[in-house]
Write a protein that holds these residues in place. Sequence first.
Motif, PDB file in Angstrom:
ATOM      1  N   LYS A  31      30.119  19.456  42.767  1.00 45.32           N
ATOM      2  CA  LYS A  31      29.095  18.584  43.349  1.00 45.32           C
ATOM      3  C   LYS A  31      28.519  17.594  42.347  1.00 45.32           C
ATOM      4  O   LYS A  31      28.355  16.419  42.643  1.00 45.32           O
ATOM      5  N   ASP A  32      28.208  18.072  41.145  1.00 46.08           N
ATOM      6  CA  ASP A  32      27.560  17.208  40.154  1.00 46.08           C
ATOM      7  C   ASP A  32      28.480  16.831  39.000  1.00 46.08           C
ATOM      8  O   ASP A  32      28.023  16.307  37.983  1.00 46.08           O
TER       9      ASP A  32
ATOM     10  N   ASP B 132      27.209  11.155  53.091  1.00 46.60           N
ATOM     11  CA  ASP B 132      26.673  11.936  51.982  1.00 46.60           C
ATOM     12  C   ASP B 132      26.459  13.391  52.402  1.00 46.60           C
ATOM     13  O   ASP B 132      26.764  14.311  51.636  1.00 46.60           O
TER      14      ASP B 132
ATOM     15  N   GLY C  81      25.917   9.045  44.216  1.00 46.22           N
ATOM     16  CA  GLY C  81      27.211   9.563  44.621  1.00 46.22           C
ATOM     17  C   GLY C  81      28.079   8.574  45.366  1.00 46.22           C
ATOM     18  O   GLY C  81      27.744   7.387  45.524  1.00 46.22           O
TER      19      GLY C  81
ATOM     20  N   MET D 279      28.299  16.626  50.793  1.00 48.22           N
ATOM     21  CA  MET D 279      27.513  17.771  50.333  1.00 48.22           C
ATOM     22  C   MET D 279      28.039  19.054  50.979  1.00 48.22           C
ATOM     23  O   MET D 279      28.175  20.096  50.313  1.00 48.22           O
TER      24      MET D 279
ATOM     25  N   ALA E 121      37.151  14.098  43.361  1.00 43.88           N
ATOM     26  CA  ALA E 121      36.749  15.488  43.606  1.00 43.88           C
ATOM     27  C   ALA E 121      37.848  16.246  44.332  1.00 43.88           C
ATOM     28  O   ALA E 121      38.146  17.405  44.008  1.00 43.88           O
TER      29      ALA E 121
ATOM     30  N   LEU F 282      29.673  13.394  43.073  1.00 45.40           N
ATOM     31  CA  LEU F 282      30.168  13.340  44.450  1.00 45.40           C
ATOM     32  C   LEU F 282      29.069  12.992  45.445  1.00 45.40           C
ATOM     33  O   LEU F 282      29.276  12.180  46.355  1.00 45.40           O
ATOM     34  N   CYS F 283      27.888  13.594  45.268  1.00 43.18           N
ATOM     35  CA  CYS F 283      26.825  13.480  46.268  1.00 43.18           C
ATOM     36  C   CYS F 283      25.543  12.906  45.670  1.00 43.18           C
ATOM     37  O   CYS F 283      25.410  12.766  44.456  1.00 43.18           O
TER      38      CYS F 283
ATOM     39  N   ASN G 123      32.770  24.391  41.362  1.00 40.77           N
ATOM     40  CA  ASN G 123      31.521  23.647  41.521  1.00 40.77           C
ATOM     41  C   ASN G 123      31.749  22.200  41.089  1.00 40.77           C
ATOM     42  O   ASN G 123      31.729  21.880  39.911  1.00 40.77           O
TER      43      ASN G 123
ATOM     44  N   ALA H 172      31.337  19.979  49.368  1.00 40.64           N
ATOM     45  CA  ALA H 172      31.125  20.557  48.042  1.00 40.64           C
ATOM     46  C   ALA H 172      30.703  22.019  48.145  1.00 40.64           C
ATOM     47  O   ALA H 172      31.134  22.865  47.351  1.00 40.64           O
ATOM     48  N   GLY H 173      29.857  22.319  49.129  1.00 39.15           N
ATOM     49  CA  GLY H 173      29.435  23.707  49.333  1.00 39.15           C
ATOM     50  C   GLY H 173      30.587  24.611  49.722  1.00 39.15           C
ATOM     51  O   GLY H 173      30.698  25.746  49.236  1.00 39.15           O
TER      52      GLY H 173
ATOM     53  N   ARG I 270      32.823  25.297  46.775  1.00 39.95           N
ATOM     54  CA  ARG I 270      32.227  26.285  45.865  1.00 39.95           C
ATOM     55  C   ARG I 270      32.346  27.695  46.437  1.00 39.95           C
ATOM     56  O   ARG I 270      32.737  28.637  45.720  1.00 39.95           O
TER      57      ARG I 270
END
Length: 374
Positions: A240-241, A221, A201, A225, A253, A196-197, A238, A228-229, A232
């Motif tokens: 993000k990756d 970006d 990303g 990010m 996502a 995602l980032c 989670n 994504a935080g 979470r």
Amino acid sequence: MKIVVAMDSFKGSLTAVQACDIVAEAIRSTIRDAVVVTKPMADGGEGTAMTLMAAAGGRWVEVEVVGPLPETQVAGGFVWLPQTHTAVVEMAVASGLPLLRPDQYNPLKTTTFGTGQLIHAAIEHGAEQVLLAIGGSATVDGGIGAAMALGWRFLKRDGHEIALGGGQLAEIDQIIPPQEETAAVVRVLCDVDNPLCGEHGAAHIYGPQKGATPEMVETLDAGLMHLAGLIRSQLGQNIKDLPGAGAAGGLAAGAISFLDGRLVSGVDEVIAQNRLREELADADWVITGEGRFDHQSLRGKVVSGVARAAREGGAKVAVIAGQVHLSREVYAQAGIEVALPCMTGSMTLDHALAHVETLLAEATRRFAGTHLPM
């Protein structure tokens, strides 16, 4: 002799259905007693919905929805496959880059809201499963637009809802789920592994082709990010990756986080839907191909998926493509017997594009004359 024709589209020139029909007719005119079966192919990108409608049987259900920009409307729709109560939703129909003029490209403003409306309409139509094809997007909004169309709320610190567009991501303070969960299984047809980032990303890799300046890329970006935080901390996921989460500007996502979606191989899902494996079980050859046969073709694209299915069924594989950029040694390792280009000698690309139907038929007849018993 049984030959299965499973062509991808020649982008900008032929649909997968057209390519299959041309190859099939060339085979039939050369090998009179051949049994020829066509199975148009796609990998989850643009054209997947119509390809599945032709290959698996179905009909188009028209729905007017919000376009890539919040102030626009488009005549969209989805493909309905009644036998399996499945809807094929192609995001490019509602949120695709081709729906905009180049001067309208701006991923800070573009939204996936219309794609969410299509998903909602498909569920209202009775879909138990939604296949979400995510190629060709104009957006980098992390899928929040689609989620908003399905009842999710994204609030700012002042309690007001954010506006649509990728530029709003950093404003989100609270994510509020809808009262009812999405009443369908959502499978996201995806053939990329971008997170995602970060430098690989959604914003950095795909933002510029959607009109993002370097400054916009950094803004987008940072917004992804931030999103994504929040996902979470507030939803317990989670993403993000997660490989593939950055596909379609992060719509992948969003589908995972907000629709309980699952990322699947686009080509494998098409193979399952059009029952290609069943036809390959007693086939002698399968002919597949696309506009350009290169290293990318062997990385999750149509040709690689068809070759893999052919190995399972014991059929030989031939590739007929506009251009062939792989050596025999390389494509043979992927289980491909022969690869023939439509473009030959000093032929220009413009000439090839102008005569693509004739050239594809000629290449098919060359293959038949050399590799099939007359």
